[in-house]
Scaffold this active site. Structure first.
Site, short mmCIF file in Angstrom:
data_model
loop_
_atom_site.label_atom_id
_atom_site.label_comp_id
_atom_site.label_asym_id
_atom_site.label_seq_id
_atom_site.Cartn_x
_atom_site.Cartn_y
_atom_site.Cartn_z
CG ASP A 2 5.78 3.44 0.74
OD1 ASP A 2 6.20 4.11 1.83
OD2 ASP A 2 4.55 3.47 0.32
CE LYS A 40 2.19 4.86 8.49
NZ LYS A 40 0.68 5.03 8.62
CE1 TYR A 43 -3.77 2.40 1.03
CE2 TYR A 43 -2.12 3.31 2.45
CZ TYR A 43 -3.38 3.34 1.75
OH TYR A 43 -4.41 4.63 1.72
N1 HOZ Z 1 -3.00 3.01 5.99
C1 HOZ Z 1 -2.95 3.22 7.33
C2 HOZ Z 1 -2.55 1.96 8.05
N2 HOZ Z 1 -1.55 1.45 7.27
C3 HOZ Z 1 -4.44 3.22 8.24
C4 HOZ Z 1 -4.10 4.72 8.83
C5 HOZ Z 1 -5.55 5.20 9.50
O1 HOZ Z 1 -6.56 4.60 9.42
O2 HOZ Z 1 -5.38 5.92 10.42
#
Ligand code: HOZ
Length: 429
Positions: free
Chosen positions: A239, A267, A144
């Protein structure tokens, strides 16, 4: 457990926010409950709107490597805020953070700050296309890279969690330029890159997948990825939004000794405030506007509060011994978790590297999207609810990572282990 306040907030939220949440996985749909609303957090403890407290293993999906409300980070925000919260002009804080980031991450010669991981990956792909003059992006099933159009093909995170194969609203014309192939499959990788070399601008990869649950790369896969992209003139993008400053000061690239052309960060570099970044080789980064023609911009990019928080966090993680202590603690915890699994009749597979791990409810090893998808998500949902009731906050999806922070102490970790043991017993009944 009384969750009356959370239920009330959720009922209000659903009337004005789609699904009642600002990011889909948070809705807890796949684990069969409603979301809890957070009141506050400190260290490794998170407290909900009804005053229930939990040991937190989500860590805001990765950023809180020092734990919540770390005094150095909170102090930096408090010191910076009185002087103004956004200028839309350069500040010395951006320079300091850029210097620190380039000094920490081995392949970074220049870096541009943005506001999220999605912006970082989207911008890195545009840059790779501008640099090579080619259009095709290769990604891996279950990885992702945020929610930009090009990446919503066989994507991980919320898309696996909610069983969404792609997304309406993403034009076919864009998707036709994205090739998604299996993670950790060196043969398919080689065949694909050689067959389409003249069209492929970049390969983007999570050097440790964290969005189909944690999946560790095989060394041969990563090394082939590097040598082939180099040979074929394809830009290799790591990434490292999750792994950056998580697996080592220099991220996964330092840990594995494989250096990409471009790196995406997010992050941890923002200390819990919204920051992303992309950077890499000078020759490529010099194509970004205003030095070059590849356009990318942002009013809030390099925001002073976010830069101050990121700087404060990075200064702590750069202290000698930070990563070895985190590694040792995570090693101990994972060992205990594996022992609990081994004593239980419930089949599980623990994938772990450093302070990130996923306990899959599955029998066979998990090395890609296909094997991760075999996990028993119903069982994970039951485990999630049992852990929550026992005061342990896990990711509300089988396909996300569990994070350990510097603030997780022995007592909290032991509590989580005891709850796991009791949850596994209930699952076996
Ligand atoms: N894509 C995020 C986790 N890999 C989710 C972030 C969220 O829902 O705050």
């Amino acid at each position: 457990m009384n969750t009356e306040q959370s239920s009330e907030f959720f009922a209000r939220a659903r009337k004005v926010i789609p699904g009642g949440v600002n990011s889909p996985v948070r809705a807890c749909k796949s684990v069969g409950c409603d979301p809890l609303f957070v009141q506050q957090a400190e260290g490794c403890t998170i407290i909900d709107a009804d005053g229930n407290s939990y040991v937190d293993f989500v860590c805001s999906w990765g950023p809180m490597i020092l734990g919540h409300a770390h005094p150095a980070v909170v102090g930096a925000i408090k010191e910076t805020a009185p002087f103004g919260t956004s200028f839309g002009a350069p500040t010395s804080l951006e320079v300091e953070l850029a210097e620190l980031v380039c000094d920490s991450v081995p392949s970074l010669e220049k870096v541009r700050f943005v506001n999220s991981g999605t912006e970082a990956t989207m911008s890195a792909v545009r840059l790779a296309r501008g640099y090579t003059g080619r259009d095709v992006v290769v990604k891996f099933d279950g990885c992702y890279h945020g929610h930009a159009d090009s990446f919503l093909v066989k994507a991980g995170s919320g898309l696996i969690t909610l069983g969404i194969p792609g997304s309406p609203g993403v034009p076919e014309d864009i998707v036709k330029n994205t090739l998604s192939i299996p993670y950790n499959d060196t043969q398919v990788l080689e065949e694909t890159l050689r067959a389409r070399a003249d069209d492929i601008a970049c390969v983007i990869v999570e050097p440790v997948a964290g969005n189909m649950g944690v999946v560790v790369p095989e060394m041969e896969f990563l090394q082939t990825l590097r040598s082939l992209t180099e040979e074929l003139g394809i830009v290799l993008i790591f990434d490292e939004v999750i792994t950056g400053f998580r697996l080592a000061l220099g991220g996964a690239q330092e840990r594995f000794g494989v250096l990409p052309d471009l790196t995406c960060l997010g992050k941890i570099i923002g200390g819990g405030l919204p920051v992303g970044a992309y950077g890499g080789r000078r020759e490529i980064m010099d194509l970004v506007a205003p030095d070059g023609p590849v356009y990318q911009a942002g009013t809030l990019s390099g925001n002073p509060l976010a830069m101050a928080a990121g700087l404060a966090m990075l200064k702590v993680v750069r202290k000698p011994g930070f990563y070895s202590e985190l590694e040792e603690k995570s090693d101990w915890f994972a060992g205990e978790l594996a022992a609990i699994s081994a004593r239980s009749s419930v089949p599980t597979v623990l994938n772990r590297i450093g302070s990130m791990m996923t306990c899959f409810f599955v029998e066979a090893p998990v090395r890609d999207f296909r094997t991760a998808s075999a996990a028993d998500t119903k069982r994970y949902g039951q485990h999630f609810r049992q852990m929550l009731a026992g005061g342990v906050w896990l990711a509300p999806s089988q396909f996300e990572a569990m994070f350990i922070s510097a603030a997780h102490d022995r007592t909290s970790l032991e509590k989580a282990l005891a709850m796991t043991e009791s949850s596994f017993k209930k699952l076996a009944d």
